[in-house]
Design an enzyme around this catalytic site. Structure first.
Site, PDB file in Angstrom:
ATOM      1  CG  ASP A   1      -1.762   1.327   1.393  1.00 16.94           C
ATOM      2  OD1 ASP A   1      -2.186   1.895   0.187  1.00 16.94           O
ATOM      3  OD2 ASP A   1      -1.951   1.745   2.194  1.00 16.94           O
TER       4      ASP A   1
ATOM      5  CG  ASP B   1      -1.653   7.759   2.116  1.00 16.47           C
ATOM      6  OD1 ASP B   1      -1.839   8.638   1.677  1.00 16.47           O
ATOM      7  OD2 ASP B   1      -2.774   7.359   2.977  1.00 16.47           O
TER       8      ASP B   1
ATOM      9  CG  ASP C   1       0.537   1.583   5.855  1.00 25.21           C
ATOM     10  OD1 ASP C   1       1.202   1.327   6.919  1.00 25.21           O
ATOM     11  OD2 ASP C   1      -0.296   2.301   5.866  1.00 25.21           O
TER      12      ASP C   1
END
Length: 398
Positions: free
Chosen positions: A104, A106, A305
């Site tokens: 992930d 972000d 992440d």
């Protein structure tokens, strides 16, 4: 969001899931994409009135398309894990069978994120970080069965379905994170003459601690990555004027003018040796090289992440669903589509039809290839921009 605005947005989400929403000016928006083994997944969703519903199976929901059109959820998720009993309310009763590996990214959490970055700038940086991460996932680690997904919000997901990852626990997944991030790299290993046994770059995946094997400068994909960075840095310094280059090199600890002159000579005349991994080209500069190696690792390492990647029961957004904070489609992407993908255009699903809205304060945002900058009051914007602003809390129906 007031009730009238919420009802409007929820209705348009329902239209999308019924297949009646199309935005041809932005290309084919497609539909939802079923995950692998959907009957084995836990399903969850957030309703527009607030609150998450989870611990559902497809048997509970029925037809996915029909359920989405009827429920009109604000967010839709499914589990990375596969279970015997996905509908069980207690995690211990679900009967864990394995899990996909999820990366992930972000945009808010990237190392080069700046507070004044625009949304478009954030997403551009995130795509660069994605391409770097993919070089590890596909190159170093050799995963082949993968799916890249734009999250619909601020970043990207990489789903890894390879059989090799399904049974991995959190500790083994954390080793994967450590590898791509370069965690635990020790610059002094670059000066060791000890031979590292073993050559299988994926041995560590079976739970055996082997960060030393993976991360030494000598051998392996990290070696090539670091050497390439060092050569690039040497080229950069070599192209500087003498005074500029010496001043630059003296910015490192314990590098005086004499040592800076020697290093500059090395960077200009012995770059081929640096590229082969020979760091003895400038004797007496070990501290400088160690600093440079650490910088190389920091700048070439990937970002992800960690809690998402190490989680063996993670809920992740359903590809093809709508993101309830933007109205954008959660877009699955083929590898060849990444370079040309612009999320602020290609994830837009709602139309160009004008919609009258009200802003209580001045508002500014960019979406659909246009920048909107308006004062407080009543005005009209394309529907896709209206829904984006409504979900952000900046706009409401007249």
């Amino acid at each position: 969001m007031d009730d009238r605005t919420r009802a409007y947005v929820r209705g348009r989400f329902g239209d999308y899931y019924r297949g009646t929403v199309s935005a041809p000016e932005f290309g084919d928006t497609g539909g939802v994409v079923d995950p692998r083994a959907p009957d084995d997944r836990e399903w969850a969703y957030v309703v527009f009135s607030g609150g998450m519903v989870r611990h559902k199976s497809l048997l509970d929901l029925g037809s996915l398309d029909g359920w989405l059109a009827d429920t009109k959820p604000q967010h839709v998720y499914y589990s990375s894990a596969r279970y015997d009993r996905p509908e069980a309310s207690a995690m211990s009763d679900k009967g864990w069978k394995g899990a996909d590996l999820i990366f992930d990214l972000d945009a808010d959490h990237l190392r080069d994120a700046e507070p004044d970055d625009t949304y478009a700038e954030m997403l551009a940086k995130c795509k660069d970080a994605l391409l770097n991460l993919l070089s590890f996932v596909e190159g170093d680690l050799g995963f082949e069965d993968t799916l890249v997904v734009f999250s619909g919000g601020r970043g990207y997901h990489i789903h890894v379905y390879d059989d090799r990852v399904q049974s991995l626990g959190s500790d083994a997944r954390r080793e994967i994170v450590d590898y791509v991030k370069g965690t635990g790299f020790r610059a002094e290993h670059a000066f060791s003459s000890e031979t590292v046994a073993g050559s299988d770059r994926n041995e560590w995946m079976h739970g055996r601690k082997s960060s030393t094997q993976l991360q030494r400068l000598r051998g392996g994909a990290w070696s090539e990555r670091i050497r390439d960075w060092l050569v690039g840095y040497a080229n950069e310094v070599a192209s500087m004027e003498d005074d500029e280059a010496v001043e630059h090199l003296r910015g490192y600890d314990n590098v005086g003018e004499k040592k800076a002159d020697k290093l500059l000579e090395v960077f200009r005349d012995r770059r081929e040796e640096i590229g082969s991994g020979n760091l003895d080209v400038a004797r007496g500069a070990r501290g400088f090289w160690e600093t440079l190696l650490l910088r190389a690792v920091e700048e070439t390492s990937a970002e992800t992440d960690e809690p998402v990647t190490t989680d063996t029961r993670r809920l992740i957004r359903l590809p093809g669903s709508l993101h309830g904070g933007t109205g954008f489609r959660v877009v699955p992407l083929g590898r060849g589509e990444l370079d040309g993908f612009d999320p602020l255009r290609d994830a837009v699903v709602f139309s160009n039809r004008e919609q009258t809205v009200v802003a209580d304060e001045a508002v500014e945002f960019e979406v659909g290839g246009r920048r909107f900058n308006t004062e407080a009051g009543e005005f009209s914007v394309p529907e896709y921009a209206a829904i984006f602003g409504m979900l952000r809390g900046d706009l409401r129906l007249r």
